[in-house]
Design a protein around this motif. Structure first.
Motif, PDB file in Angstrom:
ATOM      1  N   UNK A  91       0.808  -1.156  -0.148  1.00  8.50           N
ATOM      2  CA  UNK A  91       0.124   0.116   0.080  1.00  8.50           C
ATOM      3  C   UNK A  91       0.817   1.215  -0.108  1.00  8.50           C
ATOM      4  N   UNK A  92       0.383   2.434  -0.667  1.00  6.69           N
ATOM      5  CA  UNK A  92       1.225   3.483  -0.719  1.00  6.69           C
ATOM      6  C   UNK A  92       1.386   4.115   0.505  1.00  6.69           C
ATOM      7  N   UNK A  93       2.436   4.671   0.807  1.00  6.00           N
ATOM      8  CA  UNK A  93       2.819   5.665   2.060  1.00  6.00           C
ATOM      9  C   UNK A  93       3.109   7.049   1.587  1.00  6.00           C
TER      10      UNK A  93
ATOM     11  N   UNK B 269      -0.382  10.599  -3.718  1.00  2.00           N
ATOM     12  CA  UNK B 269       0.657   9.951  -2.715  1.00  2.00           C
ATOM     13  C   UNK B 269       1.786   9.683  -3.925  1.00  2.00           C
TER      14      UNK B 269
ATOM     15  N   UNK C  46      -5.033  12.442   1.204  1.00  2.00           N
ATOM     16  CA  UNK C  46      -4.486  12.346   0.083  1.00  2.00           C
ATOM     17  C   UNK C  46      -4.821  10.782  -0.542  1.00  2.00           C
ATOM     18  N   UNK C  47      -5.083  10.902  -1.629  1.00  2.00           N
ATOM     19  CA  UNK C  47      -5.505   9.298  -2.510  1.00  2.00           C
ATOM     20  C   UNK C  47      -4.313   8.840  -3.086  1.00  2.00           C
ATOM     21  N   UNK C  48      -4.365   7.595  -3.444  1.00  2.00           N
ATOM     22  CA  UNK C  48      -3.116   7.082  -3.805  1.00  2.00           C
ATOM     23  C   UNK C  48      -2.245   7.649  -4.770  1.00  2.00           C
TER      24      UNK C  48
ATOM     25  N   UNK D  26       3.926   5.697   6.956  1.00  2.00           N
ATOM     26  CA  UNK D  26       2.366   5.519   6.533  1.00  2.00           C
ATOM     27  C   UNK D  26       1.742   6.692   6.893  1.00  2.00           C
ATOM     28  N   UNK D  27       0.668   6.961   6.036  1.00  2.00           N
ATOM     29  CA  UNK D  27      -0.049   8.221   6.090  1.00  2.00           C
ATOM     30  C   UNK D  27      -0.346   8.931   7.466  1.00  2.00           C
ATOM     31  N   UNK D  28      -0.916   7.929   8.406  1.00  2.00           N
ATOM     32  CA  UNK D  28      -1.310   8.719   9.644  1.00  2.00           C
ATOM     33  C   UNK D  28      -0.042   8.830  10.264  1.00  2.00           C
TER      34      UNK D  28
END
Lengths: 419, 157
Positions: A299-301, A351, A346-348, A312-314
């Motif tokens: 998954x994208x970061x 990112x 932000x969407x993938x 990770x985003x958070x």
């Protein structure tokens, strides 16, 4: 003569097709490395897109995926592993089906020469054999606003002979890799190929590239170097010195080196002679040669530009909040992030674009003034250490550790800066 | 980035033991009812939210709960990240927290439940704020799983 400009390579994934068309922020990459697994299994789909895109690309035969993995158990071969094996030697699939591994002894002289020819033929015929869907992708790209008419369709820019993961020049697998380069030079010329020198993760150091480079046939002018599982975050002065020594040896022999899997540290080394860096869009800045069978982009970061690190985003939002507590602004000013109150939504695709913009900026900075780029890394590292040294809380403590990593990089690179 | 959920089929972590008493406790407190939208193991950016539900009170919105048998500090850190989804972010634990842990929860702005056999006890309430994204509420509304579904699963395995 090798192209002297630094190259930003991206490992191709089907999930990146949209972002690879994103050019409203300028050109964000230069060339693609297409995994052999995708090129063989999704030949028409991948071929259609890559050929329609009309940008330089190579096809990586990923031969270490076939290598005896007695240390790491082989997962059940996927269909794409079998198609990859098929372009090497059809017998590989039968050996796997019998529950055995393909050992060194399988590759006798005759079989290996046939394998090299087969792998290279797959690449040379890609332009003609993988073009069934090119019209479909050309339409998609034109509808997305891409201008294609002034650019010709080309097959792989360079050919990559099959190669194995080796521990050094004495490793018997190196003899096969070197022979593959010899056959490729004989049949296609040295400036038509770009071999991969793959050092196993447990090889002593990147310095072992020096002896492999010295042993290459004459005339080879560009190579990918891949140090298995090399983690830039753990890189010390010896690691960095090993890479720079290899770059120097390459330069003396007229060989340009691209790091097959690298990140921000490798980008800094492009200011010291490394000729290119390859990675996935948000992943694969380090790759184990033993785990090529375990594929799929994670998954994208979010890429934190001043930490030169993915979170990770958070976690990234939390770090920005912590760093901003004293009014120090560590937020990203790129076209995606500028003016945003939060990065959490932000969407993938955003990112990915943000990351590519940051990476291009890093490459540009290293190209223009490497001394300033290194000092910028040091300065950011020292600020993190100053603020978070001896702090208990876990996020703040990891920021201190990141600061120490950045300062360690800067110290190691500084001693190699031009005077 | 959207949240997604797996079916609550094989939640065999130690935290699984906290789920039923937490749900029953929330029911007894009237914070939700059998028809409240709720879900478990909601994945969001390489982490999972153990339990989330849509509060009956609109001004509260979605509520996120991190369950931890031990390592309450870790639950508080996770709940701290969940505050980007909702300011109503809680950690729930069997283990009576120390003063240090309570202080940490207050610093993070998260709430803390103590879970017991017969109910749950809010020790600290989360700090007010605004979510950074609506994805958690959107997920609960789209998924339409309810508290009664979760309790039925917990009863029947």
């Amino acid at each position: 003569m090798a192209d002297t400009a630094t190259r930003h390579w991206l490992s191709f994934s089907n999930s990146d097709q949209r972002v690879l068309c994103e050019e409203t922020h300028g050109e964000l990459w230069d060339a693609l490395v297409v995994p052999g697994t995708l090129a063989t299994y999704y030949k028409q789909g991948v071929g259609g897109y890559v050929l329609a895109r009309r940008r330089p690309f190579v096809i990586d035969p990923r031969t270490p995926l076939l290598q005896d993995t007695s240390v790491t158990p082989r997962p059940v071969p996927r269909a794409s592993h079998e198609t990859l094996a098929g372009i090497h030697d059809p017998e590989v699939g039968n050996i796997w089906a019998a529950g055995r591994e393909v050992g060194l002894e399988t590759w006798n002289a005759e079989r290996w020469e046939r394998t090299v020819a087969s792998v290279l033929k797959f690449q040379t015929s890609f332009e003609s054999d993988a073009a069934e869907k090119i019209s479909k992708y050309e339409k998609i790209l034109r509808d997305a606003g891409m201008e294609l008419d002034n650019f010709p369709v080309h097959g792989p820019e360079r050919l990559i002979p099959p190669y194995w993961s080796v521990k050094g020049i004495q490793d018997p697998w190196w003899r096969l890799s070197r022979e593959a380069v010899e056959y490729a030079v004989r049949d296609h010329g040295p400036t038509r190929i770009m071999p991969v020198l793959c050092l196993a993760g447990d090889a002593p150091s990147a310095q072992s590239f020096e002896e492999l480079l010295t042993d290459l046939p004459e005339g080879v002018d560009r190579v990918f170097c891949w140090k298995g599982s090399w983690d830039e975050a753990a890189a010390d002065a010896d690691d960095i010195a090993g890479w720079l020594a290899a770059i120097d040896v390459g330069a003396m022999r007229g060989v340009d080196i691209t790091n097959m899997y690298g990140g921000a540290l490798s980008v800094l080394m492009t200011g010291l002679g490394l000729k290119g860096v390859n990675h996935g869009v948000g992943y694969s800045e380090s790759r184990s040669e033993r785990r090529l069978g375990q594929t799929g982009a994670p998954p994208m970061r979010y890429y934190m530009p001043r930490l030169r690190q993915f979170l990770t985003v958070p976690q990234a939002q939390r770090v920005l909040d912590i760093l901003g507590e004293t009014g120090d602004d560590w937020s990203c000013g790129c076209g995606v992030c500028r003016g945003r109150a939060t990065i959490v939504d932000l969407k993938t695709e955003a990112l990915k674009v943000h990351f590519l913009i940051c990476r291009q900026a890093e490459l540009a900075e290293a190209a223009v003034d490497i001394a300033t780029a290194v000092e910028s890394v040091r300065s950011d590292g020292e600020r993190l250490i100053e603020r978070f040294a001896n702090v208990d809380e876990s996020t703040r403590h990891t920021l201190e550790l990141r600061g120490r990593t950045l300062v360690r990089w800067a110290d190691a690179l500084s001693s190699h800066l031009p005077q | 980035m959207s949240v997604s959920a797996r079916k609550p089929v094989d939640i065999r972590t130690p935290e699984h033991a906290l789920l039923r008493p937490t749900l029953l406790g929330l029911l007894r407190m009237g914070w939700l009812n059998q028809m409240s939208l709720a879900d478990v193991e909601i994945s969001w950016h390489q982490k999972h939210i153990d339990l989330a539900f849509l509060s009956r009170r609109q001004e509260i919105g979605p509520v996120a709960v991190e369950l931890k048998v031990n390592s309450t500090s870790r639950a508080i850190a996770q709940a701290g990240l969940n505050r980007y989804l909702t300011p109503s972010s809680w950690a729930a634990t069997w283990t009576p927290p120390t003063a240090r842990v309570l202080a940490r929860a207050q610093e993070e702005g998260v709430g803390l439940f103590l879970v017991a056999e017969r109910g749950i006890y809010p020790l600290i309430y989360p700090r007010r704020g605004q979510p950074h994204t609506s994805v958690l509420a959107d997920h609960l509304l789209m998924r339409r799983r309810r508290v009664r579904d979760l309790l039925s699963y917990l009863r029947n395995g």
